[in-house]
Design a protein around this motif. Sequence first.
Motif, PDB file in Angstrom:
ATOM      1  N   LYS A  78       0.829  -1.200   0.000  1.00 53.03           N
ATOM      2  CA  LYS A  78       0.000   0.000   0.000  1.00 53.03           C
ATOM      3  C   LYS A  78       0.869   1.258   0.000  1.00 53.03           C
ATOM      4  N   ILE A  79       0.251   2.348  -0.329  1.00 56.76           N
ATOM      5  CA  ILE A  79       0.949   3.619  -0.285  1.00 56.76           C
ATOM      6  C   ILE A  79       0.139   4.583   0.567  1.00 56.76           C
ATOM      7  N   CYS A  80       0.862   5.257   1.413  1.00 54.86           N
ATOM      8  CA  CYS A  80       0.261   6.073   2.440  1.00 54.86           C
ATOM      9  C   CYS A  80       0.392   7.541   2.075  1.00 54.86           C
ATOM     10  N   TYR A  81      -0.739   8.190   1.853  1.00 57.71           N
ATOM     11  CA  TYR A  81      -0.693   9.586   1.452  1.00 57.71           C
ATOM     12  C   TYR A  81      -0.950  10.502   2.631  1.00 57.71           C
ATOM     13  N   CYS A  82      -0.192  11.560   2.671  1.00 58.63           N
ATOM     14  CA  CYS A  82      -0.506  12.594   3.641  1.00 58.63           C
ATOM     15  C   CYS A  82      -0.059  13.945   3.120  1.00 58.63           C
ATOM     16  N   ILE A  83      -0.588  14.972   3.745  1.00 59.56           N
ATOM     17  CA  ILE A  83      -0.215  16.332   3.400  1.00 59.56           C
ATOM     18  C   ILE A  83       1.269  16.535   3.668  1.00 59.56           C
ATOM     19  N   ASN A  84       1.936  17.224   2.773  1.00 60.32           N
ATOM     20  CA  ASN A  84       3.311  17.651   3.014  1.00 60.32           C
ATOM     21  C   ASN A  84       3.255  18.965   3.796  1.00 60.32           C
ATOM     22  N   PRO A  85       3.609  18.910   5.087  1.00 68.44           N
ATOM     23  CA  PRO A  85       3.414  20.087   5.946  1.00 68.44           C
ATOM     24  C   PRO A  85       4.136  21.333   5.426  1.00 68.44           C
ATOM     25  N   LYS A  86       5.334  21.144   4.904  1.00 69.49           N
ATOM     26  CA  LYS A  86       6.100  22.285   4.392  1.00 69.49           C
ATOM     27  C   LYS A  86       5.376  22.979   3.246  1.00 69.49           C
ATOM     28  N   VAL A  87       4.880  22.164   2.316  1.00 64.70           N
ATOM     29  CA  VAL A  87       4.213  22.752   1.151  1.00 64.70           C
ATOM     30  C   VAL A  87       2.860  23.338   1.554  1.00 64.70           C
ATOM     31  N   TRP A  88       2.210  22.687   2.516  1.00 60.62           N
ATOM     32  CA  TRP A  88       0.942  23.237   3.008  1.00 60.62           C
ATOM     33  C   TRP A  88       1.163  24.633   3.589  1.00 60.62           C
ATOM     34  N   THR A  89       2.250  24.765   4.343  1.00 69.50           N
ATOM     35  CA  THR A  89       2.602  26.077   4.908  1.00 69.50           C
ATOM     36  C   THR A  89       2.946  27.066   3.797  1.00 69.50           C
ATOM     37  N   GLU A  90       3.698  26.582   2.812  1.00 68.19           N
ATOM     38  CA  GLU A  90       4.049  27.444   1.677  1.00 68.19           C
ATOM     39  C   GLU A  90       2.786  27.956   0.986  1.00 68.19           C
ATOM     40  N   LEU A  91       1.870  27.028   0.744  1.00 68.59           N
ATOM     41  CA  LEU A  91       0.594  27.365   0.090  1.00 68.59           C
ATOM     42  C   LEU A  91      -0.169  28.393   0.903  1.00 68.59           C
ATOM     43  N   ASN A  92      -0.264  28.135   2.187  1.00 71.46           N
ATOM     44  CA  ASN A  92      -0.969  29.045   3.094  1.00 71.46           C
ATOM     45  C   ASN A  92      -0.316  30.431   3.077  1.00 71.46           C
ATOM     46  N   THR A  93       1.000  30.441   3.150  1.00 71.08           N
ATOM     47  CA  THR A  93       1.734  31.713   3.180  1.00 71.08           C
ATOM     48  C   THR A  93       1.550  32.500   1.881  1.00 71.08           C
ATOM     49  N   LEU A  94       1.758  31.807   0.761  1.00 68.98           N
ATOM     50  CA  LEU A  94       1.639  32.477  -0.536  1.00 68.98           C
ATOM     51  C   LEU A  94       0.242  33.043  -0.737  1.00 68.98           C
ATOM     52  N   MET A  95      -0.753  32.227  -0.422  1.00 71.91           N
ATOM     53  CA  MET A  95      -2.137  32.650  -0.656  1.00 71.91           C
ATOM     54  C   MET A  95      -2.529  33.784   0.281  1.00 71.91           C
ATOM     55  N   SER A  96      -2.229  33.654   1.555  1.00 68.77           N
ATOM     56  CA  SER A  96      -2.682  34.693   2.478  1.00 68.77           C
ATOM     57  C   SER A  96      -1.942  36.002   2.216  1.00 68.77           C
ATOM     58  N   HIS A  97      -0.695  35.893   1.795  1.00 70.24           N
ATOM     59  CA  HIS A  97       0.017  37.120   1.408  1.00 70.24           C
ATOM     60  C   HIS A  97      -0.631  37.749   0.179  1.00 70.24           C
ATOM     61  N   PHE A  98      -0.974  36.904  -0.754  1.00 72.08           N
ATOM     62  CA  PHE A  98      -1.627  37.387  -1.971  1.00 72.08           C
ATOM     63  C   PHE A  98      -2.957  38.055  -1.629  1.00 72.08           C
ATOM     64  N   PHE A  99      -3.716  37.451  -0.752  1.00 75.73           N
ATOM     65  CA  PHE A  99      -5.012  38.027  -0.382  1.00 75.73           C
ATOM     66  C   PHE A  99      -4.831  39.378   0.303  1.00 75.73           C
ATOM     67  N   LYS A 100      -3.781  39.472   1.117  1.00 77.13           N
ATOM     68  CA  LYS A 100      -3.578  40.708   1.872  1.00 77.13           C
ATOM     69  C   LYS A 100      -3.179  41.891   1.007  1.00 77.13           C
ATOM     70  N   THR A 101      -2.652  41.618  -0.182  1.00 80.46           N
ATOM     71  CA  THR A 101      -2.209  42.732  -1.023  1.00 80.46           C
ATOM     72  C   THR A 101      -3.380  43.575  -1.504  1.00 80.46           C
ATOM     73  N   TYR A 102      -4.567  43.046  -1.374  1.00 86.95           N
ATOM     74  CA  TYR A 102      -5.742  43.803  -1.818  1.00 86.95           C
ATOM     75  C   TYR A 102      -6.516  44.381  -0.644  1.00 86.95           C
ATOM     76  N   THR A 103      -6.787  45.661  -0.738  1.00 87.56           N
ATOM     77  CA  THR A 103      -7.735  46.279   0.189  1.00 87.56           C
ATOM     78  C   THR A 103      -8.693  47.116  -0.640  1.00 87.56           C
ATOM     79  N   ASN A 104      -9.934  47.063  -0.259  1.00 89.29           N
ATOM     80  CA  ASN A 104     -11.012  47.672  -1.056  1.00 89.29           C
ATOM     81  C   ASN A 104     -10.630  49.019  -1.668  1.00 89.29           C
ATOM     82  N   CYS A 105     -11.019  49.180  -2.900  1.00 88.68           N
ATOM     83  CA  CYS A 105     -10.751  50.463  -3.553  1.00 88.68           C
ATOM     84  C   CYS A 105     -11.984  50.974  -4.271  1.00 88.68           C
ATOM     85  N   CYS A 106     -12.799  50.062  -4.826  1.00 89.49           N
ATOM     86  CA  CYS A 106     -13.914  50.468  -5.676  1.00 89.49           C
ATOM     87  C   CYS A 106     -15.205  50.683  -4.869  1.00 89.49           C
TER      88      CYS A 106
END
Lengths: 106, 106
Positions: A78-106
């Motif tokens: 069998k093969i055991c799958y699990c989240i790669n914690p490092k990449v999960w953190t990378e994903l979280n960091t990249l996305m939340s940083h990306f989201f933060k770059t926007y603040t309402n303008c229109c």
Amino acid sequence: MGSSKNDLFTSEQNRIAELAKALGHPARIAILEYVIRKNACVCGDIVDELPLSQSTISQHLKALKMAGILQGNVEGAKICYCINPKVWTELNTLMSHFFKTYTNCC
Amino acid sequence: MGSSKNDLFTSEQNRIAELAKALGHPARIAILEYVIRKNACVCGDIVDELPLSQSTISQHLKALKMAGILQGNVEGAKICYCINPKVWTELNTLMSHFFKTYTNCC
DNA sequence: TTTTTTAATCGTAATATTGCGATTAGATAA
DNA sequence: TTATCTAATCGCAATATTACGATTAAAAAA
């Protein structure tokens, strides 16, 4: 043509897009949710859980592994799958940083 | 075959995947970054900013609009693009909730 | 009016994705 | 050994995406 011109963009833009693309299919979201819900490394019972064939799920797993989001550890036959914690953190960091770059303008 | 079987997944799984897919190309990340960096509704000078043709960028804009992430407001002959605040919040909420469901196990 | 500008759409080609059945290779069980 | 189980890969078909030049429609400028 038909292929995307990744060399025209920054490595960060490419990485965000690569990770987002890996999340860009409901089956892959379902797979990740299942792996997370089991709160442990889960073997191939993903196939019993989702209404897709074994080969299709294997392909989706491959896509998630290529992006680095999932790890697969061999456990006998069998093969055991699990989240790669490092990449999960990378994903979280990249996305939340990306989201933060926007603040309402229109 | 070839098309994804969206009816087999929850509406939330489909929505996350739809939004992630819209982010799944570096050109679309670059477009969003540019619109955000301008900190205002931005008109069609995106074409001068990116090394892609007008028709290609128009297609990427369409993809972002279809997902709801971008709004286009007509201003005379030009069209003014900006982030849709509601969908941006939806995206942020869905993603951060999704990220939170995982805590290290392996 | 005619010309120009703007952005969407059309048409086409190359490539990628999605999906499944069949096959394969490796590990385990009988 | 042989049989079974597991998961990857192959081969194929249908569909989607990416990209661009050309065209189009509508607004603005001359």
